[in-house]
Design a protein around this motif. Structure first.
Motif, PDB file in Angstrom:
ATOM      1  N   PRO A  23     -26.959 -88.260 -63.978  1.00 16.90           N
ATOM      2  CA  PRO A  23     -25.611 -88.804 -64.179  1.00 16.90           C
ATOM      3  C   PRO A  23     -25.645 -90.328 -64.259  1.00 16.90           C
ATOM      4  O   PRO A  23     -26.593 -90.967 -63.797  1.00 16.90           O
ATOM      5  N   GLY A  24     -24.604 -90.892 -64.849  1.00 13.67           N
ATOM      6  CA  GLY A  24     -24.524 -92.344 -64.948  1.00 13.67           C
ATOM      7  C   GLY A  24     -23.732 -92.774 -66.168  1.00 13.67           C
ATOM      8  O   GLY A  24     -23.074 -91.960 -66.827  1.00 13.67           O
ATOM      9  N   VAL A  25     -23.786 -94.062 -66.473  1.00 14.67           N
ATOM     10  CA  VAL A  25     -23.095 -94.624 -67.625  1.00 14.67           C
ATOM     11  C   VAL A  25     -24.088 -94.712 -68.791  1.00 14.67           C
ATOM     12  O   VAL A  25     -25.171 -95.274 -68.642  1.00 14.67           O
ATOM     13  N   TYR A  26     -23.688 -94.161 -69.941  1.00 13.39           N
ATOM     14  CA  TYR A  26     -24.558 -94.123 -71.113  1.00 13.39           C
ATOM     15  C   TYR A  26     -23.882 -94.819 -72.286  1.00 13.39           C
ATOM     16  O   TYR A  26     -22.700 -94.601 -72.547  1.00 13.39           O
ATOM     17  N   ASN A  27     -24.669 -95.632 -72.989  1.00 10.57           N
ATOM     18  CA  ASN A  27     -24.190 -96.229 -74.225  1.00 10.57           C
ATOM     19  C   ASN A  27     -24.317 -95.227 -75.364  1.00 10.57           C
ATOM     20  O   ASN A  27     -25.214 -94.384 -75.364  1.00 10.57           O
ATOM     21  N   PHE A  28     -23.414 -95.342 -76.315  1.00 15.23           N
ATOM     22  CA  PHE A  28     -23.524 -94.528 -77.521  1.00 15.23           C
ATOM     23  C   PHE A  28     -23.044 -95.359 -78.698  1.00 15.23           C
ATOM     24  O   PHE A  28     -22.402 -96.394 -78.535  1.00 15.23           O
ATOM     25  N   TYR A  29     -23.340 -94.897 -79.889  1.00 21.18           N
ATOM     26  CA  TYR A  29     -23.018 -95.637 -81.093  1.00 21.18           C
ATOM     27  C   TYR A  29     -22.019 -94.862 -81.934  1.00 21.18           C
ATOM     28  O   TYR A  29     -21.853 -93.652 -81.747  1.00 21.18           O
TER      29      TYR A  29
ATOM     30  N   GLY B 217     -20.141 -92.500 -84.201  1.00 26.25           N
ATOM     31  CA  GLY B 217     -20.576 -91.255 -84.809  1.00 26.25           C
ATOM     32  C   GLY B 217     -21.282 -90.314 -83.860  1.00 26.25           C
ATOM     33  O   GLY B 217     -21.424 -89.125 -84.164  1.00 26.25           O
ATOM     34  N   GLU B 218     -21.739 -90.835 -82.712  1.00 27.61           N
ATOM     35  CA  GLU B 218     -22.407 -89.952 -81.765  1.00 27.61           C
ATOM     36  C   GLU B 218     -21.404 -89.006 -81.123  1.00 27.61           C
ATOM     37  O   GLU B 218     -20.224 -89.320 -80.968  1.00 27.61           O
ATOM     38  N   LYS B 219     -21.922 -87.835 -80.705  1.00 26.67           N
ATOM     39  CA  LYS B 219     -21.066 -86.792 -80.164  1.00 26.67           C
ATOM     40  C   LYS B 219     -21.445 -86.477 -78.721  1.00 26.67           C
ATOM     41  O   LYS B 219     -22.479 -86.913 -78.222  1.00 26.67           O
ATOM     42  N   ILE B 220     -20.601 -85.681 -78.093  1.00 30.09           N
ATOM     43  CA  ILE B 220     -20.758 -85.426 -76.665  1.00 30.09           C
ATOM     44  C   ILE B 220     -22.098 -84.781 -76.343  1.00 30.09           C
ATOM     45  O   ILE B 220     -22.735 -85.105 -75.330  1.00 30.09           O
ATOM     46  N   PHE B 221     -22.569 -83.868 -77.201  1.00 27.17           N
ATOM     47  CA  PHE B 221     -23.825 -83.186 -76.906  1.00 27.17           C
ATOM     48  C   PHE B 221     -25.004 -84.150 -76.951  1.00 27.17           C
ATOM     49  O   PHE B 221     -25.996 -83.966 -76.227  1.00 27.17           O
ATOM     50  N   ASP B 222     -24.915 -85.186 -77.799  1.00 21.84           N
ATOM     51  CA  ASP B 222     -25.981 -86.180 -77.870  1.00 21.84           C
ATOM     52  C   ASP B 222     -26.185 -86.851 -76.518  1.00 21.84           C
ATOM     53  O   ASP B 222     -27.322 -87.049 -76.067  1.00 21.84           O
ATOM     54  N   VAL B 223     -25.091 -87.208 -75.852  1.00 22.34           N
ATOM     55  CA  VAL B 223     -25.176 -87.905 -74.577  1.00 22.34           C
ATOM     56  C   VAL B 223     -25.590 -86.955 -73.455  1.00 22.34           C
ATOM     57  O   VAL B 223     -26.355 -87.319 -72.565  1.00 22.34           O
ATOM     58  N   ILE B 224     -25.056 -85.719 -73.500  1.00 19.96           N
ATOM     59  CA  ILE B 224     -25.432 -84.737 -72.478  1.00 19.96           C
ATOM     60  C   ILE B 224     -26.942 -84.491 -72.509  1.00 19.96           C
ATOM     61  O   ILE B 224     -27.594 -84.379 -71.453  1.00 19.96           O
ATOM     62  N   LYS B 225     -27.534 -84.441 -73.710  1.00 20.53           N
ATOM     63  CA  LYS B 225     -28.985 -84.249 -73.821  1.00 20.53           C
ATOM     64  C   LYS B 225     -29.728 -85.444 -73.238  1.00 20.53           C
ATOM     65  O   LYS B 225     -30.755 -85.276 -72.573  1.00 20.53           O
ATOM     66  N   ARG B 226     -29.223 -86.664 -73.469  1.00 18.43           N
ATOM     67  CA  ARG B 226     -29.879 -87.841 -72.915  1.00 18.43           C
ATOM     68  C   ARG B 226     -29.809 -87.858 -71.396  1.00 18.43           C
ATOM     69  O   ARG B 226     -30.657 -88.456 -70.733  1.00 18.43           O
ATOM     70  N   ALA B 227     -28.785 -87.209 -70.851  1.00 22.43           N
ATOM     71  CA  ALA B 227     -28.639 -87.129 -69.397  1.00 22.43           C
ATOM     72  C   ALA B 227     -29.451 -85.982 -68.808  1.00 22.43           C
ATOM     73  O   ALA B 227     -29.335 -85.698 -67.609  1.00 22.43           O
ATOM     74  N   GLY B 228     -30.232 -85.304 -69.632  1.00 26.50           N
ATOM     75  CA  GLY B 228     -31.069 -84.226 -69.139  1.00 26.50           C
ATOM     76  C   GLY B 228     -30.386 -82.879 -69.059  1.00 26.50           C
ATOM     77  O   GLY B 228     -30.953 -81.910 -68.562  1.00 26.50           O
ATOM     78  N   GLY B 229     -29.119 -82.811 -69.525  1.00 26.82           N
ATOM     79  CA  GLY B 229     -28.371 -81.564 -69.467  1.00 26.82           C
ATOM     80  C   GLY B 229     -27.740 -81.343 -68.105  1.00 26.82           C
ATOM     81  O   GLY B 229     -27.724 -82.228 -67.239  1.00 26.82           O
ATOM     82  N   TYR B 230     -27.212 -80.155 -67.898  1.00 30.19           N
ATOM     83  CA  TYR B 230     -26.560 -79.810 -66.637  1.00 30.19           C
ATOM     84  C   TYR B 230     -27.596 -79.368 -65.597  1.00 30.19           C
ATOM     85  O   TYR B 230     -28.685 -78.902 -65.936  1.00 30.19           O
ATOM     86  N   THR B 231     -27.199 -79.476 -64.336  1.00 31.64           N
ATOM     87  CA  THR B 231     -27.999 -78.896 -63.271  1.00 31.64           C
ATOM     88  C   THR B 231     -27.710 -77.403 -63.183  1.00 31.64           C
ATOM     89  O   THR B 231     -26.779 -76.892 -63.822  1.00 31.64           O
ATOM     90  N   GLN B 232     -28.463 -76.695 -62.377  1.00 36.16           N
ATOM     91  CA  GLN B 232     -28.254 -75.265 -62.205  1.00 36.16           C
ATOM     92  C   GLN B 232     -26.931 -74.963 -61.503  1.00 36.16           C
ATOM     93  O   GLN B 232     -26.412 -73.848 -61.611  1.00 36.16           O
TER      94      GLN B 232
END
Length: 279
Positions: free
Chosen positions: A47-53, A55-70
């Protein structure tokens, strides 16, 4: 003649050039200057604050965050957007004005007398609440990983300042409004909406049985009809069952038609605040 100097980096050669009259300097925009940010809170691997550019979409950022926990409960995700919060606040203001006009109509049409003057007190409190409320700007979203991968509508574009909170799976259902004992009950997949209402002591005499609704964990609201009381599809872990007060028409002015949507909006906003506050 006129020279155009393009500074791509701070090399010694570029920094040592002498400027002459009518030179122009073209400095390309840095990608960093175009960056926006979104905050991911709750059950993310990182979790945290992520930059995006753009045209980027929500799934792009979720993947950069490693996805969800169990432990993540994506059905109860709370997605907040500043522009939506502004629109919701404007909607609350319009609703407050509508209620004020309703009060004026009640008085003008002679529906108010000394004996029922107390009827306006709850309306006045509701108007005050609407004007004082600061909505979070919650947007109903589907953030199931499979949906994000396969459904372009679910995988929406981001805006600067967005916030996404993904909670752990709750194990409770809240019952509020015109019941004998507003409470939070343990979730039981075998129970329907009316079963939970019974656990809260049942309906008050002032309850409107035709205006009972459920706020689902994702923020979506649904009216429950009597024929659906036995259905379990409308109650998920983390849902809130709201029982509204019955409002009788006053000289043709049906307060229920005005107030019920307002209460639903306020309850949805309160549910979002409660979800984030429990983090």
């Amino acid at each position: 003649f006129k020279r155009e100097l393009l500074y791509l980096n701070n090399t010694p050669e570029s920094l040592s050039r002498q400027l002459i009259n009518e030179d122009s300097i073209n400095i390309p925009s840095s990608p960093i200057a175009l960056a926006r940010s979104i905050e991911l809170k709750g059950e993310f691997v990182k979790p945290g604050v992520y930059n995006f550019y753009p045209g980027e979409k929500i799934f792009d950022v979720i993947k950069r965050a490693g996805g969800y926990t169990q432990e993540a409960y994506s059905e109860g995700a709370v997605f907040l957007r500043k522009s939506v919060a502004k629109s919701q606040k404007e909607g609350f203001e319009r609703s407050a004005e509508t209620l004020e006009e309703t009060i004026v109509n009640i008085i003008t049409l002679g529906a108010l007398n000394v004996s029922n003057e107390a009827t306006l007190a709850p309306l006045s409190k509701l108007i005050t609440r609407l004007r004082e409320s600061e909505p979070l700007g919650r947007v109903v979203v589907d953030l199931d990983i499979l949906s994000l991968r396969t459904n372009p509508i679910s995988n929406f574009k981001l805006q600067d300042g967005d916030v996404l909170f993904v909670p752990t799976r709750p194990n409770s259902v809240s019952i509020v409004g015109e019941v004998l004992n507003s409470s939070t009950q343990s979730f039981n997949p075998d129970l329907g909406a009316f079963d939970y209402i019974n656990l809260a002591g049942g309906l008050r005499d002032s309850a409107d049985e035709n205006k009972i609704f459920v706020i689902l964990p994702n923020g979506q609201s649904r009216i429950i009809k009597k024929s659906f009381f036995s259905s379990q599809n409308y109650v998920l872990p983390g849902s809130t069952i709201v029982v509204t007060r019955e409002s009788r028409p006053l000289d043709g002015i049906n307060l229920a038609q005005i107030i019920t949507p307002i209460l639903a909006d306020l309850a949805t906003s309160a549910a979002a605040i409660a979800a984030i506050s429990n983090d």
